[in-house]
Design an enzyme around this catalytic site. Structure first.
Site, mmCIF file in Angstrom:
data_model
loop_
_atom_site.group_PDB
_atom_site.id
_atom_site.type_symbol
_atom_site.label_atom_id
_atom_site.label_comp_id
_atom_site.label_asym_id
_atom_site.label_seq_id
_atom_site.Cartn_x
_atom_site.Cartn_y
_atom_site.Cartn_z
ATOM 1 C CD GLU A 130 -12.355 -10.109 0.485
ATOM 2 O OE1 GLU A 130 -12.912 -9.599 -0.489
ATOM 3 O OE2 GLU A 130 -11.123 -10.083 0.631
ATOM 4 C CG ASP A 158 -9.120 -10.948 3.049
ATOM 5 O OD1 ASP A 158 -8.760 -10.745 1.875
ATOM 6 O OD2 ASP A 158 -10.069 -10.345 3.585
ATOM 7 C CB SER A 182 -10.260 -8.616 -2.336
ATOM 8 O OG SER A 182 -11.468 -8.076 -1.956
ATOM 9 C CG ASP A 227 5.889 6.272 -10.240
ATOM 10 O OD1 ASP A 227 4.673 6.086 -10.033
ATOM 11 O OD2 ASP A 227 6.353 7.323 -10.728
ATOM 12 C CB ILE A 228 2.232 1.716 -11.293
ATOM 13 C CG1 ILE A 228 2.638 0.742 -10.182
ATOM 14 C CG2 ILE A 228 1.574 0.973 -12.466
ATOM 15 C CD1 ILE A 228 3.740 -0.237 -10.532
ATOM 16 N N GLY A 261 4.982 9.509 -10.522
ATOM 17 C CA GLY A 261 4.589 10.034 -9.210
ATOM 18 C C GLY A 261 3.224 9.501 -8.817
ATOM 19 C CG ASP A 302 -1.072 6.986 -10.659
ATOM 20 O OD1 ASP A 302 -1.906 6.114 -10.337
ATOM 21 O OD2 ASP A 302 0.120 6.705 -10.914
#
Ligand SMILES: *[C@@H]1O[C@H](CO)[C@@H](O)[C@H](O)[C@H]1NC(C)=O
Ligand SMILES: *[C@@H]1O[C@H](CO)[C@@H](O)[C@H](O)[C@H]1NC(C)=O
Ligand SMILES: *[C@@H]1O[C@H](CO)[C@@H](O)[C@H](O)[C@H]1NC(C)=O
Ligand SMILES: *[C@@H]1O[C@H](CO)[C@@H](O)[C@H](O)[C@H]1NC(C)=O
Ligand SMILES: *[C@@H]1O[C@H](CO)[C@@H](O)[C@H](O)[C@H]1NC(C)=O
Ligand SMILES: *[C@@H]1O[C@H](CO)[C@@H](O)[C@H](O)[C@H]1NC(C)=O
Ligand SMILES: *[C@@H]1O[C@H](CO)[C@@H](O)[C@H](O)[C@H]1NC(C)=O
Ligand SMILES: *[C@@H]1O[C@H](CO)[C@@H](O)[C@H](O)[C@H]1NC(C)=O
Ligand SMILES: *[C@@H]1O[C@H](CO)[C@@H](O)[C@H](O)[C@H]1NC(C)=O
Length: 593
Positions: free
Chosen positions: A298, A302, A510, A552-553, A571, A573
């Site tokens: 992690e 990052d 992540s 927008d997905i 829109g 979700d």
């Protein structure tokens, strides 16, 4: 936390509580039993030291919140006029009467000022006392609880009491009823051992990205820094090393960012950054073990992506301790896993703060006691009022919360309380209304990643800024009134990182959190270079105007709990939020805000 905090001597556990003996006790907090997975064993050893954190009531928080709404609303005349450390602390501080009453109570056990640690705003008091004394003070009995999967042992209780006159002055005391297991989303289950290599990628040539610009075809298989800049339309944007803009990663537990891996990653993915370094900040004894064997997936992910994407923006890595290193003969850690409060304690005491901070740690909301979640959430609001953009990954279990998708069997989706009702599992801090939560996507054209956690909080009601947008989604479903998440999304699959000297692919929100945070940091960079304040808390801007610059997905869903989860749709979700960044468009809107 200063490690110099004195432990209150054991013998003092037998001092009289003075006139407090005569004030009736009332239960302050209690839970039905330990959350699922925790088993009670022996009574806690009476001389075991506990670091008790006492949160004092913050009477001015509603004013602080009003400031936050004004300062982060582009339509407000005070937009960007963030509060100073001192102004913020004044609004977090307890009433002087509260300090008096609590000090008197502590003093009745002989606990005087020299044994207290106070946060910068005086809103937390920390003491180190033996279990025997804590039990007297809180009229409770501590036990050892062991987690069945991890074998982790902690000292906790399921209920505690305080004298009646203290109830209005004390918001919570921990560790008592808190059994949360803060963890990085990236668990080893997500780990692909296959070594990725762009050079052996079968895909050559270009495809069309969401912004309509060309993207290397290989980016549909493996995500690199170049890919993210291409997909999100930020090719050629250069950040400044010297304008005052900064980015930071907050890390917890034993997650170490390996510097050798980082340099190798820079050589591969951003040679300009090779040789650059970041500032390491240890909080509450957070360590920095640079042994290869201690590298954290992690922390590596990052730092590599956030620092690689935003180079040469000065970068900081916060390592917050809170689960001390395992020492075989001392199997019980002194502290619990409540490092958010410790991290907040540190950052809020700083005069200058990074403008953008990404965190990829979280827990299932129901495992965080409401009182603690609320208090930590207020701390995030305070950071927002100071102009910091806080970005969190939403979770990797689809609608089943932080569990990895692999583990999200239907048997896990029950409430922790007596009702044991079937429910989706929201995550914390994503469900806190004062942070920006990032879900995950994959492929080009982008679709929702099936592990992307999203849904509705059971703790926090819906903030005004979500009403217009979220209601549209809910019109077709059962209407609710709670905080919805995630707010936005970003790519979250097959990120190519370096770990222990090897290239690996990794996935999870992540990946999405540092990716999204990096583009936010670039927007802050542009604003600061133009002499403007940073964006601060992002959501009001995103829901009001910024959404127009997001892709927008509309395809995909987030299964879990034996269901198909929610659908991505036109829109907002509860899978991909408002969508993924189009940096060039965002830049235009951010400069106009
Ligand atoms: C991830 O990589 C594997 C091969 O390593 C590939 O089959 C898969 O399509 C990739 N997935 C995404 C979302 O890029
Ligand atoms: C960004 O920096 C690179 C390398 O120094 C340079 O070639 C490029 O022209 C710069 N781009 C802009 C937009 O200034
Ligand atoms: C980079 O910073 C880390 C943390 O402060 C330090 O341990 C390391 O030695 C530094 N590396 C270089 C190459 O300066
Ligand atoms: C650092 O990590 C390595 C590998 O896990 C371990 O062997 C070593 O003892 C650690 N060093 C310190 C100082 O904790
Ligand atoms: C789920 O777990 C199995 C067995 O450990 C593993 O083979 C598989 O790759 C995992 N799937 C995902 C999506 O991580
Ligand atoms: C909760 O309900 C489920 C399904 O009815 C059951 O399998 C589980 O054992 C129950 N858990 C508890 C703690 O009662
Ligand atoms: C990207 O990969 C996905 C999954 O393999 C595929 O459906 C899609 O067509 C690919 N995109 C392009 C532009 O080729
Ligand atoms: C937004 O919705 C919440 C939940 O329904 C409601 O409590 C609040 O009053 C609404 N705010 C506005 C401005 O309509
Ligand atoms: C999601 O989409 C699928 C396929 O289009 C549909 O069958 C399902 O009813 C939708 N679910 C919801 C909750 O709208």
């Amino acid at each position: 936390m200063h490690m110099s905090l004195l432990a209150f001597p054991f013998a003092a556990a037998f001092v009289s509580a003075g006139h407090y003996r005569d004030i009736p006790r009332k239960i302050k907090e209690s839970i039905q039993g330990p959350p699922r997975g925790w088993l009670r064993s022996d009574p806690a050893p009476p001389d075991r030291l506990l670091e008790l954190k006492i949160a004092l009531t913050q009477p001015h928080f509603p004013i602080l919140e009003k400031h936050l709404w004004a300062l982060s609303n582009p339509k407000h005349e005070r937009y960007g006029a963030y509060l100073s450390k001192e102004e913020t602390e004044a609004l977090m501080a307890p009433h002087p009467g509260t300090l008096e009453v609590v000090d008197e109570w502590l003093s009745s056990y002989g606990i005087e000022e020299e044994y207290l640690y106070r946060s910068s705003a005086q809103d937390w008091v920390t003491i180190r006392v033996p279990v025997a004394l804590a039990e007297k003070m809180l009229d409770t009995k501590y036990h050892i609880y062991t987690h069945s999967d991890s074998g982790e042992s902690i000292v906790r209780t399921t209920s505690y009491s305080l004298p009646e006159n203290l109830h209005e002055h004390v918001e919570l005391i921990q560790p008592t009823t808190m059994f949360t297991r803060l963890r990085p989303f990236r668990s080893t289950l997500h780990w692909s051992t296959s070594v990725s290599s762009r050079s052996t990628s079968p895909s050559t040539g270009t495809i069309t990205g969401p912004a309509g610009n060309p993207v290397d075809a290989s980016c549909n298989i493996t995500i690199t820094i170049d890919c993210l800049r291409q997909i999100y339309n930020a090719v050629g944007y250069n950040t400044s090393a010297t304008n005052g803009n900064q980015i930071a990663i907050a890390s917890y537990l034993e997650e170490y960012a390996n510097n050798q891996d980082l340099q190798q990653f820079f050589q591969l993915e951003n040679p300009m950054a090779y040789g650059s370094n970041y500032t390491f900040v240890s909080i509450n004894g957070g360590l920095n073990n640079q042994s290869y064997a201690a590298a954290g997936i992690e922390a590596n992910l990052d730092t590599q992506f956030a620092f690689g994407l935003t180079y040469p923006t000065p970068a900081t890595f916060y390592s917050t301790g809170g689960r001390p290193p395992y020492i075989p003969e001392v199997q019980l850690p002194e502290n619990g896993n409540e490092p958010y409060a410790k991290w907040l304690d540190y950052v809020l005491s700083q005069e200058y703060l990074p403008q953008t901070i990404s965190t990829s740690f979280a827990d299932d909301e129901q495992t965080v006691p409401y009182s603690y979640a609320k208090r930590v959430c207020c701390g995030f609001a305070a950071l927002g009022a100071r102009g910091v953009s806080l970005v969190f990954g939403s979770g990797d279990g689809g609608v089943a919360g932080t569990k990895s998708h692999n583990e999200s069997d239907p048997g896990q989706c029950f409430s922790n309380d007596a009702t044991n009702k079937t429910m989706f599992i929201p995550t914390f801090p994503s469900a806190c209304p004062y942070v920006t939560s990032v879900g995950g996507t994959n492929y080009i054209p982008e679709t929702a990643a099936l592990f992307s956690t999203g849904g509705f909080s059971n703790y926090f009601s819906r903030p005004d800024y979500q009403n217009k947008t979220v209601t549209k989604y809910l019109e077709t479903l059962a209407p609710g009134t709670m905080m919805a998440f995630p707010d936005v999304a970003a790519q979250a699959f097959n990120f190519s990182i370096v770990y222990q000297g090897q290239q690996h692919n990794t996935y999870g929100t992540s990946c999405a959190s540092p990716a999204f945070a990096s583009f936010v940091s670039m927007l802050n960079d542009a604003r600061i270079s133009a002499g403007r304040p940073p964006l601060g808390f992002l959501n009001q801007w995103l829901y009001e105007t910024g959404y127009a610059a997001l892709n927008d997905i509309t395809v995909g869903n987030n299964p879990g709990c034996g269901t198909e989860g929610f659908n991505a749709t036109i829109g907002w979700d509860p899978v991909t939020g408002l969508g993924t960044p189009n940096f060039e468009k965002l830049l235009e809107l951010a400069m106009a805000a």
